[in-house]
Design a protein around this motif. Structure first.
Motif, short mmCIF file in Angstrom:
data_model
loop_
_atom_site.label_atom_id
_atom_site.label_comp_id
_atom_site.label_asym_id
_atom_site.label_seq_id
_atom_site.Cartn_x
_atom_site.Cartn_y
_atom_site.Cartn_z
N ALA A 1 0.83 -1.20 0.00
CA ALA A 1 0.00 0.00 0.00
C ALA A 1 0.87 1.25 0.00
CB ALA A 1 -0.92 -0.01 1.22
N THR A 2 0.23 2.39 -0.19
CA THR A 2 0.91 3.67 -0.13
C THR A 2 0.17 4.56 0.87
OG1 THR A 2 -0.43 4.53 -1.96
CG2 THR A 2 1.71 3.53 -2.51
N THR A 3 0.87 5.54 1.38
CA THR A 3 0.23 6.46 2.32
C THR A 3 -0.78 7.33 1.59
OG1 THR A 3 2.03 8.04 2.02
CG2 THR A 3 2.19 6.53 3.88
N LYS A 4 -1.81 7.76 2.32
CA LYS A 4 -2.85 8.61 1.74
C LYS A 4 -2.86 9.95 2.47
CE LYS A 4 -5.85 4.77 0.39
NZ LYS A 4 -7.19 4.16 0.50
N ALA A 5 -3.32 10.96 1.79
CA ALA A 5 -3.46 12.27 2.41
C ALA A 5 -4.62 12.24 3.40
CB ALA A 5 -3.68 13.34 1.35
N LEU A 6 -4.45 12.92 4.51
CA LEU A 6 -5.47 12.93 5.55
C LEU A 6 -6.82 13.43 5.00
CD1 LEU A 6 -5.79 12.36 8.58
CD2 LEU A 6 -5.30 14.77 9.00
N ARG A 7 -6.77 14.43 4.13
CA ARG A 7 -8.00 15.01 3.60
C ARG A 7 -8.69 14.12 2.58
NH1 ARG A 7 -9.43 20.20 4.58
NH2 ARG A 7 -8.04 21.38 5.95
N SER A 8 -8.07 12.98 2.22
CA SER A 8 -8.70 12.06 1.27
C SER A 8 -9.43 10.92 1.97
CB SER A 8 -7.63 11.47 0.33
OG SER A 8 -6.79 10.56 1.03
N LEU A 9 -9.44 10.93 3.30
CA LEU A 9 -9.97 9.78 4.05
C LEU A 9 -11.42 9.94 4.50
CD1 LEU A 9 -6.89 8.91 6.30
CD2 LEU A 9 -7.51 8.00 4.05
N ASN A 10 -12.11 11.00 4.06
CA ASN A 10 -13.53 11.20 4.33
C ASN A 10 -13.83 11.65 5.76
OD1 ASN A 10 -16.18 11.20 3.12
ND2 ASN A 10 -16.70 9.46 4.40
N PHE A 11 -12.84 12.21 6.47
CA PHE A 11 -13.15 12.87 7.73
C PHE A 11 -13.97 14.13 7.44
CE2 PHE A 11 -9.41 10.48 9.23
CZ PHE A 11 -9.88 10.03 10.47
N LEU A 12 -14.79 14.51 8.40
CA LEU A 12 -15.53 15.77 8.27
C LEU A 12 -14.58 16.95 8.44
CD1 LEU A 12 -18.63 14.80 10.45
CD2 LEU A 12 -18.48 14.80 7.95
N ASP A 13 -14.97 18.11 7.93
CA ASP A 13 -14.09 19.28 7.97
C ASP A 13 -13.65 19.63 9.39
OD1 ASP A 13 -14.22 19.50 5.24
OD2 ASP A 13 -15.78 21.04 5.23
N ARG A 14 -14.59 19.60 10.34
CA ARG A 14 -14.26 19.90 11.73
C ARG A 14 -13.26 18.89 12.28
NH1 ARG A 14 -12.81 22.83 15.90
NH2 ARG A 14 -13.63 22.14 17.91
N GLN A 15 -13.42 17.63 11.91
CA GLN A 15 -12.49 16.60 12.37
C GLN A 15 -11.10 16.79 11.76
OE1 GLN A 15 -14.75 13.20 11.05
NE2 GLN A 15 -15.91 13.06 12.96
N ILE A 16 -11.05 17.17 10.49
CA ILE A 16 -9.77 17.44 9.83
C ILE A 16 -9.03 18.55 10.56
CG2 ILE A 16 -8.74 18.45 7.76
CD1 ILE A 16 -9.32 15.62 7.25
N THR A 17 -9.77 19.60 10.94
CA THR A 17 -9.15 20.72 11.65
C THR A 17 -8.51 20.25 12.96
OG1 THR A 17 -10.73 22.28 10.71
CG2 THR A 17 -9.57 22.97 12.70
N LEU A 18 -9.23 19.42 13.73
CA LEU A 18 -8.71 18.91 14.99
C LEU A 18 -7.46 18.04 14.77
CD1 LEU A 18 -12.03 17.94 16.82
CD2 LEU A 18 -10.54 19.88 17.33
N LEU A 19 -7.49 17.20 13.76
CA LEU A 19 -6.35 16.33 13.47
C LEU A 19 -5.14 17.14 13.02
CD1 LEU A 19 -8.28 13.46 11.68
CD2 LEU A 19 -7.05 13.24 13.84
N GLU A 20 -5.37 18.11 12.16
CA GLU A 20 -4.25 18.93 11.69
C GLU A 20 -3.64 19.77 12.81
OE1 GLU A 20 -5.40 19.49 6.95
OE2 GLU A 20 -5.93 21.08 8.38
#
Length: 534
Positions: free
Chosen positions: A245-264
């Protein structure tokens, strides 16, 4: 010729009879014919092709080299060469080719390069060479190419071994093997490939090995469990597949926008503990790899070290170490060493025991950002899980920065499912309606239901998977709850009151968007502890 006549009478003629009676032709299945010929007649793939040509009155392809084709037919010298001379597609192929000027005069039978035999489920079993190692390898490659996460090989009785693949989270029966000496040879091969002794089935085994083929490298995690059948012990296997496998971008994993903000934001932390929870196969490692790639790109020049079992993806400029318990390299010993190193960020593949849990918390307290996975039902469930593993609530409250819970849910096929208003569930599925009306709220919402299976989705009703997630940020209030030993009920209420979407909130959003069904969400997401009148 007796066996040929049996094939004609029992399989082919019955197929034509069904066509005459029901006006619906069903191909005589290659799996049925192959099983009959191999079991009753002891024939190999080439001999079976000869049977096909003899019984159907077709020619047998005699040239040394086959044309390079991925289809089950080709044309050579005005002859239509096919694998199955009784296929219902033949008339369509002839009409199509004749309309383009290719005059087909005869039909012939050829042996495919991979000798593929169709099964009842529409999958294929590769008729591997007699060498048992090659058979084992062929099975694993077949599973890998079918996007299988696990191979289940389970003796069912004293005659049959069931082979099943877990694809997109669901276990599907592929074919059966006879429980005989050939199965023991296959079982011993798996054991020897993983460095274990052949023929010893009386104790559980957890091991791993690697299969290589061309440009493919497949890491296998093997679990063997002895099963008792009529007084005899046989091995049952689960082979977990980790591909190239290869690594994927966090924003390609279907997290919600608010969740992406918390993770970033958490990727910027200099210390603390970030946990990812969920069952096996829920995509936890994929998310953590995406986090590592994000941290590496955001914070140039820092030291990132990992402990993994196994290393699933090689990431440039990150020091990755694979667990090897036989050599004394466990999560605990590796973590102790990393505590004395210059690592800024540490990935621990999984927290499995009290020692690893306490060392991970210690690392987070001593200036490291620690990422790890943990088997817990929900993001909040990670808190009680670590406390049960012996972590001090005070230390946990001080170090836990973020907890993620996730699942992988199947995407419904829009070709064979029905679109209905949720209000229709009052009559068709009243229990389901009463259980989830508080989440959906609007009766007029249109949802997908009753996927029947079609050619577009391979007959399963669903195709592909997507992420359902919850992300809980540990703030001052949650820290106080952890120190006070709050129950799961209080933790869940805090999550709801603070506006942090839980798994069900995300899942219902996908149901409303018609990406999945309510039935699928109910089968995948944690049960809801609610009261309702059934």
């Amino acid at each position: 010729m007796e066996i040929f006549e049996q094939i004609q009478a029992e399989i082919v003629n019955k197929g034509y009879q069904a066509f005459d009676e029901m006006n619906h032709w069903q191909d005589p299945g290659l799996e049925a014919i192959h099983g009959f010929l191999s079991e009753e007649g002891g024939l190999d793939a080439e001999q079976i092709a000869h049977v096909f040509s003899t019984v159907s009155g077709s020619k047998l392809y005699q040239k040394e080299e086959l044309p390079d084709t991925e289809e089950d037919w080709f044309i050579d010298n005005n002859i239509l060469w096919v694998i199955n001379p009784w296929s219902s597609r033949i008339n369509h192929i002839i009409l199509t080719e004749n309309s383009t000027g290719n005059e087909i005069s005869e039909i012939g039978v050829f042996i495919p390069k991979d000798a593929q035999i169709e099964t009842q489920e529409g999958k294929t079993w590769i008729s591997a060479p007699e060498n048992v190692v090659e058979k084992a390898k062929a099975l694993i490659i077949q599973a890998y190419e079918a996007n299988t996460s696990d191979i289940h090989i389970s003796p069912r009785n004293d005659e049959i071994v069931a082979v099943r693949f877990r694809v997109f989270g669901k276990v599907q029966h592929i074919f059966d093997l006879p429980l005989d000496e050939d199965y023991k040879a296959l079982a011993n091969t798996f054991l020897q490939l993983s460095g274990k002794h052949a023929g010893i089935y009386n104790a559980p085994i957890d091991s791993k090995f690697v299969v290589k083929d061309k440009n493919i490298k497949i890491n296998i995690r093997l679990a063997m469990m002895p099963v008792l059948i009529l007084g005899n012990t046989y091995p049952r296997f689960v082979l977990r597949i980790h591909g190239n496998a290869t690594t994927k971008a966090l924003r390609s994993l279907n997290f919600l926008d608010r969740q992406i903000t918390l993770l970033e934001e958490s990727a910027k932390y200099s210390d603390g503990l970030i946990l990812n929870t969920g069952p096996m196969g829920s995509g936890k490692t994929t998310t953590l790899y995406a986090m590592l790639s994000l941290i590496k790109n955001m914070r140039k020049g820092i030291s990132i070290q990992t402990l993994e079992d196994p290393v699933e993806v090689n990431i440039p400029n990150i020091d990755q170490t694979e667990i090897n318990n036989q050599a004394g390299m466990s999560y605990a010993t590796g973590l102790r060493t990393m505590l004395r190193s210059d690592a800024n960020v540490i990935l621990v593949g999984e927290i499995r025991d009290a020692e690893t849990a306490n060392l991970a918390v210690e690392a987070a307290m001593t200036g490291h950002l620690v990422l790890s996975t943990l088997h817990a039902r929900t993001a909040m469930g990670a808190i009680s899980r670590l406390v049960k593993l012996g972590v001090s609530p005070t230390d946990l409250a001080d170090t836990l920065a973020l907890s993620v819970g996730q699942r992988m849910i199947r995407k419904v096929c829009h070709h064979c499912s029905s679109e209905v208003r949720f209000s229709e569930f009052k009559k068709t599925q009243p229990i389901l309606y009463r259980k989830y009306i508080d989440l959906i709220q609007d009766d007029s919402v249109k949802v997908r239901t009753d996927p029947k299976g079609c050619d577009e989705c391979g007959g399963f009703g669903y195709s592909g998977r997507t992420l359902v997630a919850e992300v809980a940020l540990v703030d001052d209030t949650l820290q106080e709850l952890i120190v006070a030993g709050a129950t799961m009920g209080k933790l869940n209420n805090y999550q709801k009151d603070s506006g942090l979407l839980d798994l069900w909130a995300h899942g219902i959003e996908l149901v409303k968007k018609q990406e999945t069904t309510l039935e699928e969400a109910e089968s995948i997401l944690p049960r809801r502890n609610i009261g309702y009148d059934i």
